[in-house]
Enzyme design. Structure first.
Site, PDB file in Angstrom:
ATOM      1  CG  MET A 148      40.120  10.259  73.744  1.00  8.35           C
ATOM      2  SD  MET A 148      38.811  10.072  74.940  1.00  8.35           S
ATOM      3  CE  MET A 148      38.356   8.396  74.626  1.00  8.35           C
ATOM      4  N   PRO A 149      42.638  10.459  70.647  1.00  2.95           N
ATOM      5  CG  PRO A 149      44.632  11.126  69.682  1.00  2.95           C
ATOM      6  CD  PRO A 149      43.683  11.468  70.782  1.00  2.95           C
ATOM      7  CB  ILE A 150      41.054   5.119  70.730  1.00  5.39           C
ATOM      8  CG1 ILE A 150      40.313   6.050  71.685  1.00  5.39           C
ATOM      9  CG2 ILE A 150      41.071   3.691  71.247  1.00  5.39           C
ATOM     10  CD1 ILE A 150      38.842   5.749  71.812  1.00  5.39           C
TER      11      ILE A 150
ATOM     12  CB  ILE B 287      47.105   9.330  73.652  1.00  3.38           C
ATOM     13  CG1 ILE B 287      47.239  10.677  72.933  1.00  3.38           C
ATOM     14  CG2 ILE B 287      47.472   8.162  72.735  1.00  3.38           C
ATOM     15  CD1 ILE B 287      48.665  11.067  72.604  1.00  3.38           C
ATOM     16  CB  SER B 288      42.965   5.330  74.943  1.00  2.00           C
ATOM     17  OG  SER B 288      42.382   6.221  75.856  1.00  2.00           O
TER      18      SER B 288
END
Length: 61
Positions: A1-3, A39-40
């Site tokens: 989960m990329p931030i 992706i956030s």
């Protein structure tokens, strides 16, 4: 989960930010094979008086 956090000087339009978010999301998804929905992105607008380069605030230029 990329931030991802993007910090930039205030003044961009909502349309510019929308395009930025779409393109950054696509690049991350393609590069690290992450689903776009995971992706956030956080956009932090900074006042010109809160950012300096070489000892000079952007608001003083």
């Amino acid at each position: 989960m990329p931030i991802v956090t993007i910090k930039m000087i205030e003044g961009r339009t909502d349309e510019q930010k929308r395009n930025l978010v779409e393109k950054v999301t696509a690049a991350i998804s393609e590069t690290v094979d992450a689903p776009k929905e995971n992706i956030s992105i956080i956009i932090e607008d900074m006042q010109k008086s809160h950012f300096a380069v070489g000892g000079v605030r952007k608001s003083d230029i």
